[in-house]
Design a protein around this motif. Structure first.
Motif, PDB file in Angstrom:
ATOM      1  N   LEU A  21      33.742  30.827  31.263  1.00 51.50           N
ATOM      2  CA  LEU A  21      34.951  31.495  30.787  1.00 51.50           C
ATOM      3  C   LEU A  21      35.859  30.517  30.052  1.00 51.50           C
ATOM      4  CD1 LEU A  21      37.030  33.796  30.645  1.00 51.50           C
ATOM      5  CD2 LEU A  21      37.818  33.078  32.913  1.00 51.50           C
ATOM      6  N   GLU A  22      36.070  29.349  30.639  1.00 56.10           N
ATOM      7  CA  GLU A  22      36.953  28.368  30.013  1.00 56.10           C
ATOM      8  C   GLU A  22      36.386  27.900  28.675  1.00 56.10           C
ATOM      9  OE1 GLU A  22      39.421  25.737  31.842  1.00 56.10           O
ATOM     10  OE2 GLU A  22      39.098  26.386  33.902  1.00 56.10           O
ATOM     11  N   GLN A  23      35.073  27.765  28.603  1.00 51.96           N
ATOM     12  CA  GLN A  23      34.447  27.381  27.338  1.00 51.96           C
ATOM     13  C   GLN A  23      34.657  28.463  26.281  1.00 51.96           C
ATOM     14  OE1 GLN A  23      30.353  26.543  28.273  1.00 51.96           O
ATOM     15  NE2 GLN A  23      30.844  24.685  29.431  1.00 51.96           N
ATOM     16  N   GLU A  24      34.560  29.728  26.726  1.00 51.89           N
ATOM     17  CA  GLU A  24      34.771  30.836  25.794  1.00 51.89           C
ATOM     18  C   GLU A  24      36.216  30.855  25.306  1.00 51.89           C
ATOM     19  OE1 GLU A  24      33.951  35.669  25.473  1.00 51.89           O
ATOM     20  OE2 GLU A  24      33.674  34.633  27.390  1.00 51.89           O
ATOM     21  N   THR A  40      37.161  43.044  24.398  1.00 50.51           N
ATOM     22  CA  THR A  40      35.906  42.961  25.151  1.00 50.51           C
ATOM     23  C   THR A  40      36.145  42.909  26.651  1.00 50.51           C
ATOM     24  OG1 THR A  40      34.874  41.782  23.313  1.00 50.51           O
ATOM     25  CG2 THR A  40      33.783  41.633  25.449  1.00 50.51           C
ATOM     26  N   HIS A  41      37.211  42.220  27.063  1.00 51.04           N
ATOM     27  CA  HIS A  41      37.475  42.006  28.487  1.00 51.04           C
ATOM     28  C   HIS A  41      38.570  42.914  29.041  1.00 51.04           C
ATOM     29  CE1 HIS A  41      35.491  38.291  27.196  1.00 51.04           C
ATOM     30  NE2 HIS A  41      35.090  38.168  28.441  1.00 51.04           N
ATOM     31  N   ASP A  80      44.553  35.318  45.106  1.00 47.51           N
ATOM     32  CA  ASP A  80      43.595  36.361  44.735  1.00 47.51           C
ATOM     33  C   ASP A  80      43.262  36.438  43.250  1.00 47.51           C
ATOM     34  OD1 ASP A  80      46.096  37.165  44.014  1.00 47.51           O
ATOM     35  OD2 ASP A  80      45.856  39.247  44.646  1.00 47.51           O
ATOM     36  N   LYS A  81      43.870  35.570  42.435  1.00 47.75           N
ATOM     37  CA  LYS A  81      43.571  35.645  41.003  1.00 47.75           C
ATOM     38  C   LYS A  81      43.874  34.323  40.299  1.00 47.75           C
ATOM     39  CE  LYS A  81      48.111  37.567  39.848  1.00 47.75           C
ATOM     40  NZ  LYS A  81      48.836  38.732  39.294  1.00 47.75           N
ATOM     41  N   THR A  82      43.259  34.179  39.143  1.00 46.79           N
ATOM     42  CA  THR A  82      43.532  33.051  38.259  1.00 46.79           C
ATOM     43  C   THR A  82      43.915  33.617  36.897  1.00 46.79           C
ATOM     44  OG1 THR A  82      41.926  31.639  39.390  1.00 46.79           O
ATOM     45  CG2 THR A  82      42.609  30.975  37.184  1.00 46.79           C
ATOM     46  N   THR A  83      45.028  33.149  36.359  1.00 44.86           N
ATOM     47  CA  THR A  83      45.495  33.644  35.067  1.00 44.86           C
ATOM     48  C   THR A  83      45.495  32.505  34.056  1.00 44.86           C
ATOM     49  OG1 THR A  83      46.902  35.293  36.147  1.00 44.86           O
ATOM     50  CG2 THR A  83      47.359  34.813  33.835  1.00 44.86           C
ATOM     51  N   VAL A 201      50.101  34.313  22.367  1.00 43.38           N
ATOM     52  CA  VAL A 201      49.449  33.867  23.601  1.00 43.38           C
ATOM     53  C   VAL A 201      48.410  34.893  24.049  1.00 43.38           C
ATOM     54  CG1 VAL A 201      49.807  33.212  26.014  1.00 43.38           C
ATOM     55  CG2 VAL A 201      51.550  32.660  24.298  1.00 43.38           C
ATOM     56  N   LEU A 202      47.216  34.411  24.327  1.00 47.19           N
ATOM     57  CA  LEU A 202      46.170  35.249  24.915  1.00 47.19           C
ATOM     58  C   LEU A 202      46.224  35.071  26.426  1.00 47.19           C
ATOM     59  CD1 LEU A 202      43.648  37.065  24.761  1.00 47.19           C
ATOM     60  CD2 LEU A 202      42.280  34.981  24.499  1.00 47.19           C
ATOM     61  N   LYS A 203      46.464  36.170  27.127  1.00 51.33           N
ATOM     62  CA  LYS A 203      46.520  36.129  28.591  1.00 51.33           C
ATOM     63  C   LYS A 203      45.253  36.765  29.160  1.00 51.33           C
ATOM     64  CE  LYS A 203      49.152  37.917  32.552  1.00 51.33           C
ATOM     65  NZ  LYS A 203      50.287  38.777  32.975  1.00 51.33           N
ATOM     66  N   TYR A 204      44.655  36.083  30.115  1.00 50.41           N
ATOM     67  CA  TYR A 204      43.441  36.597  30.759  1.00 50.41           C
ATOM     68  C   TYR A 204      43.572  36.397  32.264  1.00 50.41           C
ATOM     69  CZ  TYR A 204      38.521  37.073  32.087  1.00 50.41           C
ATOM     70  OH  TYR A 204      37.352  37.461  32.688  1.00 50.41           O
ATOM     71  N   THR A 205      43.411  37.471  33.017  1.00 48.80           N
ATOM     72  CA  THR A 205      43.526  37.406  34.474  1.00 48.80           C
ATOM     73  C   THR A 205      42.180  37.727  35.110  1.00 48.80           C
ATOM     74  OG1 THR A 205      45.841  38.089  34.376  1.00 48.80           O
ATOM     75  CG2 THR A 205      44.737  38.289  36.500  1.00 48.80           C
ATOM     76  N   GLU A 206      41.764  36.856  36.012  1.00 50.70           N
ATOM     77  CA  GLU A 206      40.469  37.013  36.681  1.00 50.70           C
ATOM     78  C   GLU A 206      40.679  37.035  38.191  1.00 50.70           C
ATOM     79  OE1 GLU A 206      36.156  35.060  35.993  1.00 50.70           O
ATOM     80  OE2 GLU A 206      37.737  33.648  36.550  1.00 50.70           O
ATOM     81  N   ALA A 207      40.154  38.064  38.846  1.00 44.33           N
ATOM     82  CA  ALA A 207      40.238  38.140  40.308  1.00 44.33           C
ATOM     83  C   ALA A 207      39.358  37.059  40.915  1.00 44.33           C
ATOM     84  CB  ALA A 207      39.803  39.513  40.792  1.00 44.33           C
ATOM     85  N   THR A 208      39.856  36.430  41.980  1.00 48.46           N
ATOM     86  CA  THR A 208      39.099  35.337  42.603  1.00 48.46           C
ATOM     87  C   THR A 208      38.638  35.665  44.009  1.00 48.46           C
ATOM     88  OG1 THR A 208      41.200  34.347  43.328  1.00 48.46           O
ATOM     89  CG2 THR A 208      40.243  33.547  41.266  1.00 48.46           C
TER      90      THR A 208
END
Length: 209
Positions: A21-24, A40-41, A80-83, A201-208
């Motif tokens: 994800l970080e590479q993308e 896409t996400h 519970d998440k990483t943003t 800014v592109l914001k992306y939140t991923e549940a952990t």
């Protein structure tokens, strides 16, 4: 034993997923690429593009993001998440500022509007505060904030409105008629135009969990 093996297997998979994800995110360099990523996400995770304006956004997060250079990112982790916040673009954009009093030509005759505008402009020149006059007379929601538009970039307002503001000096008060919509105004140019820093800014939140 099986549970331990499963856990040991899961940890590297999770790590690989985060690295991927970080590479993308790191590979994204344009607004169009960011829009494609966000689209896409969008369903699986919360991903969206935001514009931060240095005059409008005064939060701690905004301050941190403005300190970053274009292409950099900020990672915020919780239980519970990483943003992720990726700076896609950073530029100074010319902004304008004015206040106005609006009259609806669909509800008043032009004759009545002109009489009222003449009276209000005379009151302003006699020392009445423009914001107080706007709260009393303006026929749209801007009355609640005394007619103040706040800072706005070129292209946000009606072209005739913007052109009129550009062609007047600060503290000029003038009338403006936009006949196509039957919109009639008293406008006060309150500030000189100035560049304001904005970041995309592109914001992306991923549940952990």
């Amino acid at each position: 034993m099986k549970q331990l093996l499963a856990l040991l297997f899961f940890i590297p998979v999770l790590s690989f997923s985060q690295d991927s994800l970080e590479q993308e995110l790191d590979s994204i360099s344009t607004t169009e690429e960011a829009k494609t990523f966000a689209k896409t996400h969008k369903k699986a995770n919360k991903s969206k593009l935001y514009t931060f304006n240095k005059e409008k956004h005064k939060t701690r997060l905004a301050d941190d993001l403005f300190k970053l250079s274009k292409g950099a990112k900020k990672v915020v982790k919780s239980e519970d998440k990483t943003t992720y916040y990726k700076i896609i673009d950073k530029e100074n954009v010319l902004h304008y500022r004015a206040s106005y009093i609006y009259f609806d030509g669909n509800k008043m005759s032009l004759e009545d509007i002109n009489k009222k505008r003449a009276k209000i402009m005379a009151q302003y020149k006699q020392g009445y505060r423009f914001d107080a006059l706007a709260k009393l007379h303006s026929m749209d929601i801007s009355a609640n904030r005394g007619g103040d538009l706040g800072w706005f970039p070129e292209g946000k307002m009606h072209p005739e409105f913007e052109e009129a503001i550009k062609n007047h000096n600060t503290n000029d008060i003038f009338t403006l008629d936009i006949e196509e919509g039957k919109w009639y105004y008293i406008v006060l140019k309150t500030y000189d135009a100035k560049p304001i820093e904005e970041i995309t800014v592109l914001k992306y939140t991923e549940a952990t969990d």
